[in-house]
Write an enzyme that holds these catalytic residues in place. Sequence first.
Site, PDB file in Angstrom:
ATOM      1  N   HIS A  28     -11.873   1.306   3.888  1.00  0.00           N
ATOM      2  CA  HIS A  28     -12.050   2.958   4.115  1.00  0.00           C
ATOM      3  C   HIS A  28     -13.239   3.365   3.107  1.00  0.00           C
ATOM      4  O   HIS A  28     -13.326   2.553   2.058  1.00  0.00           O
ATOM      5  CB  HIS A  28     -10.696   3.424   3.641  1.00  0.00           C
ATOM      6  CG  HIS A  28     -10.290   3.343   2.371  1.00  0.00           C
ATOM      7  ND1 HIS A  28      -9.272   2.108   2.092  1.00  0.00           N
ATOM      8  CD2 HIS A  28     -10.532   3.646   1.151  1.00  0.00           C
ATOM      9  CE1 HIS A  28      -8.907   2.178   0.776  1.00  0.00           C
ATOM     10  NE2 HIS A  28      -9.876   2.842   0.106  1.00  0.00           N
TER      11      HIS A  28
HETATM   12  P1  TYD Z   1      -3.694   1.009   1.715  1.00  0.00           P
HETATM   13  O1  TYD Z   1      -4.276   2.639   1.659  1.00  0.00           O
HETATM   14  O2  TYD Z   1      -3.344   0.610   3.067  1.00  0.00           O
HETATM   15  O3  TYD Z   1      -4.298   0.243   0.953  1.00  0.00           O
HETATM   16  P2  TYD Z   1      -5.732  -0.305   1.050  1.00  0.00           P
HETATM   17  O4  TYD Z   1      -6.480   0.680   2.107  1.00  0.00           O
HETATM   18  O5  TYD Z   1      -6.446  -0.249  -0.197  1.00  0.00           O
HETATM   19  O6  TYD Z   1      -5.698  -1.799   1.514  1.00  0.00           O
HETATM   20  O7  TYD Z   1      -2.250   1.382   0.948  1.00  0.00           O
HETATM   21  C1  TYD Z   1      -1.063   0.770   1.180  1.00  0.00           C
HETATM   22  C2  TYD Z   1       0.059   1.535   1.442  1.00  0.00           C
HETATM   23  O8  TYD Z   1       0.214   2.219   0.158  1.00  0.00           O
HETATM   24  C3  TYD Z   1       0.041   2.748   2.285  1.00  0.00           C
HETATM   25  O9  TYD Z   1       1.196   2.989   3.136  1.00  0.00           O
HETATM   26  C4  TYD Z   1      -0.195   3.872   1.768  1.00  0.00           C
HETATM   27  C5  TYD Z   1       0.628   3.718   0.109  1.00  0.00           C
HETATM   28  N1  TYD Z   1      -0.134   4.250  -0.952  1.00  0.00           N
HETATM   29  C6  TYD Z   1       0.464   5.442  -1.586  1.00  0.00           C
HETATM   30  O10 TYD Z   1       1.531   5.677  -1.259  1.00  0.00           O
HETATM   31  N2  TYD Z   1      -0.074   5.805  -2.522  1.00  0.00           N
HETATM   32  C7  TYD Z   1      -1.287   5.284  -3.033  1.00  0.00           C
HETATM   33  O11 TYD Z   1      -1.766   6.017  -4.255  1.00  0.00           O
HETATM   34  C8  TYD Z   1      -1.983   4.337  -2.509  1.00  0.00           C
HETATM   35  C9  TYD Z   1      -3.481   3.695  -2.839  1.00  0.00           C
HETATM   36  C10 TYD Z   1      -1.486   3.903  -1.347  1.00  0.00           C
END
Ligand code: TYD
Length: 138
Positions: free
Chosen positions: A50
């Site tokens: 992302h």
């Molecule tokens: P995700 O965005 O999928 O991780 P990445 O894109 O970095 O691999 O995040 C995993 C899960 O955690 C998703 O359900 C969103 C949640 N999340 C939060 O609740 N708060 C946060 O600050 C972050 C970064 C993720």
Amino acid sequence: MMDVRKITFQQHGDERGQLVAIEELLDAPFEFKRIYFMYDTKNGVRRGYHAHRKLKQILFCVHGNCKIHVDDGERTCEYLLNKPYEGLFIDGLIWREMYDFSEDAVLMVIASDFYNERDYIRDYDKFKEVVSKLHDTN
Ligand code: TYD
């Protein structure tokens, strides 16, 4: 120019061990509202995929090591994070992927704002479109 760079933070070390402190606008070049960290990342996992529209972050691998792929829509770069006192500063519209996590890796992130799904661009083609629109208006 891609606004991604490594920052080496001061280590307050003595015979007892090491300590790193990060204060907003002093050590980190922005004000921050959130800290989160990833651990227990399974072998072979690549995550992220992302970009953020506005968010500024510093990524630290405070234990173990991992790699970060960054892409500004024109150039890509790979960074190895393997020192707890080194951070990767990423400003705004940069596509990022995290990979090659060691089993013991703890990837900690300091972020300029609260979690907001609207700040995310999770589609690579959409990211390229937003980047090219930005370049058109500059
Ligand atoms: P995700 O965005 O999928 O991780 P990445 O894109 O970095 O691999 O995040 C995993 C899960 O955690 C998703 O359900 C969103 C949640 N999340 C939060 O609740 N708060 C946060 O600050 C972050 C970064 C993720």
